[in-house]
Structures are given as C-alpha cells and as structure tokens.
Design a protein around this motif. Sequence first.
Motif, mmCIF file in Angstrom:
data_model
loop_
_atom_site.group_PDB
_atom_site.id
_atom_site.type_symbol
_atom_site.label_atom_id
_atom_site.label_comp_id
_atom_site.label_asym_id
_atom_site.label_seq_id
_atom_site.Cartn_x
_atom_site.Cartn_y
_atom_site.Cartn_z
ATOM 1 N N PHE A 272 0.835 -1.201 0.000
ATOM 2 C CA PHE A 272 0.000 0.000 0.000
ATOM 3 C C PHE A 272 0.874 1.258 0.000
ATOM 4 O O PHE A 272 0.865 2.029 0.951
ATOM 5 N N PRO A 273 1.643 1.507 -1.068
ATOM 6 C CA PRO A 273 2.536 2.668 -1.065
ATOM 7 C C PRO A 273 1.792 3.990 -0.917
ATOM 8 O O PRO A 273 2.341 4.954 -0.366
ATOM 9 N N HIS A 274 0.539 4.037 -1.364
ATOM 10 C CA HIS A 274 -0.252 5.268 -1.245
ATOM 11 C C HIS A 274 -0.650 5.555 0.192
ATOM 12 O O HIS A 274 -0.967 6.698 0.530
ATOM 13 N N LEU A 275 -0.627 4.540 1.053
ATOM 14 C CA LEU A 275 -0.892 4.738 2.477
ATOM 15 C C LEU A 275 0.398 4.916 3.270
ATOM 16 O O LEU A 275 0.439 5.680 4.235
ATOM 17 N N GLU A 276 1.434 4.212 2.874
ATOM 18 C CA GLU A 276 2.692 4.270 3.624
ATOM 19 C C GLU A 276 3.484 5.541 3.350
ATOM 20 O O GLU A 276 4.158 6.067 4.242
ATOM 21 N N GLN A 277 3.431 6.027 2.116
ATOM 22 C CA GLN A 277 4.161 7.246 1.749
ATOM 23 C C GLN A 277 3.201 8.183 1.001
ATOM 24 O O GLN A 277 3.379 8.454 -0.192
ATOM 25 N N PRO A 278 2.177 8.679 1.700
ATOM 26 C CA PRO A 278 1.105 9.419 1.014
ATOM 27 C C PRO A 278 1.553 10.726 0.366
ATOM 28 O O PRO A 278 1.061 11.074 -0.714
ATOM 29 N N ASP A 279 2.450 11.459 1.012
ATOM 30 C CA ASP A 279 2.884 12.726 0.427
ATOM 31 C C ASP A 279 3.641 12.500 -0.877
ATOM 32 O O ASP A 279 3.407 13.195 -1.882
ATOM 33 N N ARG A 280 4.539 11.529 -0.864
ATOM 34 C CA ARG A 280 5.266 11.235 -2.099
ATOM 35 C C ARG A 280 4.304 10.722 -3.161
ATOM 36 O O ARG A 280 4.408 11.101 -4.335
ATOM 37 N N PHE A 281 3.377 9.864 -2.771
ATOM 38 C CA PHE A 281 2.431 9.311 -3.738
ATOM 39 C C PHE A 281 1.630 10.428 -4.406
ATOM 40 O O PHE A 281 1.493 10.466 -5.632
ATOM 41 N N ALA A 282 1.101 11.335 -3.592
ATOM 42 C CA ALA A 282 0.314 12.440 -4.146
ATOM 43 C C ALA A 282 1.149 13.291 -5.086
ATOM 44 O O ALA A 282 0.680 13.712 -6.153
ATOM 45 N N GLY A 283 2.408 13.538 -4.721
ATOM 46 C CA GLY A 283 3.275 14.338 -5.565
ATOM 47 C C GLY A 283 3.571 13.667 -6.895
ATOM 48 O O GLY A 283 3.544 14.315 -7.959
ATOM 49 N N VAL A 284 3.864 12.375 -6.855
ATOM 50 C CA VAL A 284 4.133 11.627 -8.089
ATOM 51 C C VAL A 284 2.892 11.597 -8.977
ATOM 52 O O VAL A 284 2.975 11.781 -10.197
ATOM 53 N N LEU A 285 1.736 11.373 -8.350
ATOM 54 C CA LEU A 285 0.494 11.327 -9.122
ATOM 55 C C LEU A 285 0.196 12.664 -9.774
ATOM 56 O O LEU A 285 -0.126 12.735 -10.973
ATOM 57 N N GLU A 286 0.321 13.737 -9.018
ATOM 58 C CA GLU A 286 0.078 15.089 -9.574
ATOM 59 C C GLU A 286 1.056 15.391 -10.709
ATOM 60 O O GLU A 286 0.656 15.947 -11.743
ATOM 61 N N GLY A 287 2.323 15.040 -10.499
ATOM 62 C CA GLY A 287 3.309 15.305 -11.536
ATOM 63 C C GLY A 287 3.002 14.560 -12.826
ATOM 64 O O GLY A 287 3.181 15.090 -13.928
ATOM 65 N N PHE A 288 2.534 13.332 -12.690
ATOM 66 C CA PHE A 288 2.182 12.532 -13.876
ATOM 67 C C PHE A 288 0.964 13.125 -14.583
ATOM 68 O O PHE A 288 0.968 13.273 -15.815
ATOM 69 N N ILE A 289 -0.078 13.450 -13.822
ATOM 70 C CA ILE A 289 -1.293 13.953 -14.444
ATOM 71 C C ILE A 289 -1.048 15.276 -15.163
ATOM 72 O O ILE A 289 -1.565 15.507 -16.265
ATOM 73 N N HIS A 290 -0.215 16.132 -14.568
ATOM 74 C CA HIS A 290 0.017 17.447 -15.164
ATOM 75 C C HIS A 290 1.232 17.451 -16.098
ATOM 76 O O HIS A 290 1.514 18.479 -16.717
ATOM 77 N N GLY A 291 1.908 16.307 -16.210
ATOM 78 C CA GLY A 291 3.111 16.260 -17.029
ATOM 79 C C GLY A 291 2.832 16.269 -18.529
ATOM 80 O O GLY A 291 1.737 16.095 -18.986
#
Length: 291
Positions: A272-291
């Motif tokens: 569950f990387p989205h639960l264990e490292q939520p800040d990094r997960f959100a950042g990676v997801l945002e970067g991908f969506i807006h990339g």
Amino acid sequence: MVSAQGSRESPAPGFPAQVVRLRGHDLSYVDTGSGSAILFIHGLLGSHDNWTHLLDRLDNAHRVLIPDLFGHGASAKPVGDYSLGSHAAILRDLVDQLGIPKVTLVGHSLGGGIAMQFCYLFPERVEALVLVASGGLGRTVSPLLRSATLPGAELVLPVIASTWVRERVEGVGKAVRGLGWRPSADASAAWKGFTSLSDGESRRAFLATTRGVIDPGGQTVSARGQLVTAEHLRTLVIWGTRDRMIPVGHAQRAREVFPEAEIVLFEGAGHFPHLEQPDRFAGVLEGFIHG
C-alpha cells in the motif's frame, strides 16, 4: 438516481458518500471537486477509505471519484458476477450516470486489474492509467490469497474471521503496542480488510472475487498480450519495493503491455505505497497527471 447516503462506512470528514442505483443494486461512492476526472479503484477487501486521505491534495484541480466496488465497503454485496469485466462495466455505468466522458484511472492491486480491463473494454473513456501494486501482470501472488481459492475455504473463513478470533488478535496487538510497537500502514490496511469478512455477504463476495482472478497456483488473469491498444496510453506504474502480496518484479513487466510506462518504485513500502508514503504518492500522481 443520486442522493446523499447515511453511510455505513463514513468517508473522510467533509466528503459524504453518495449512492447510485446501478443494475438493481446500490453503489456507494465519493464524488468531490471539479476539473478533469480521476477515478480511484481500491483493491480486494478495500474501500474508498484507502484513498480519501488524498482528497485535499487533489480535489482543488480535479473531480475525484472513489467508489466502493460491489462486494466491498458500503456498496451492495449481491450474488452474481464479480469478474474484472463486470466490475469495469459497473464503473463505466457510474461515469455514464455522472456524465463524465473521460477519466484517469488509478487502480490498486485488484483495482489495477479492473482498470486495465476498463481500458480494454472502453479505451475511448480513458485519459491515462495509473497502476499501483497491480494485479494482472504476472502469475505470482501471496500464498494467503491463493489459499482462499482452495476447496473448503468457505468453511474456514467464518472461523478465522469470527469475533472470538478477532478480539484475541486485537488484544495481542494492543499489548504489543503498549510495548512500543506500531503497526505499519500496510499492516493496518490489511487488518481492516480482513475484519470486513465478519459477515456472510462480504465473505461470499470476497471468495467470488478472489476465485475470479486467482487459483491455487497464482493469478489467472493477465493483461500481457491482451491490451493491443495500450502502447499509446499514458501509463504510470507505482510499486513498493517490499511488497509481499504481489512482488515488485511485476512492475517491470508492465512495459510488456505499456511500452512507454513510467515506473516509480517506493523504497521500503509494502503493498500500500499510497498509504505508507502518502505525500510522495500524491506528488508523483500530480506530476504525472500534469506532465
């Protein structure tokens, strides 16, 4: 068709669940924000609760949908089809009902398999794809899940998921926490999922879903060789390096289906990387969506 629901399993404060009637059964979901749509799909024994901690990071710029799959959370648990295709079709019905033409899919574990099936069945509805510790990319899976496909599992589950057993396990957990031990987000999520098997409807849905994608030898459904239109689909793959449910080696296999996939490994995270490292997960997801 859509109305506020007095949810049996409340989402994050300020994000009330709604319910929609699809194919004769109630599907519970969270719908918040505006902008391009992101559809989060939880894994086996999961619910919307696996994703709601990300809402404050995302709903300012996106419309975020987080359903409880049929058989899970506050949604109905009917007798019927729990295949990947059925789940994908229900999610297509949900976005149709809400008038959403395209979505970015974010699928975890079983949800990743459902997301890929959605891409196969409804490619014109997919903006981009994010797979998180996804099923459907190889045969290997935890022996714990394989055991649920063995004959007699329906007789064993009521015993090991009984109140008597759960209370004693929780008592042990409380004692060791008193000694300073703290469960990981991975362990907490897995335990919460297990406790959802306390009622017969949930157990029946769990077994039907599991046996639809796993047999005693491992995963039975694979996207490899199936998604012939996938090479041009923007795809992000996220995996924890200590995933004990589905091995991290499956992350690289994603490129056999999605040749241009971006792969990001979360060092030290489990299933569950989205639960264990939520800040990094959100950042990676945002970067991908807006990339």
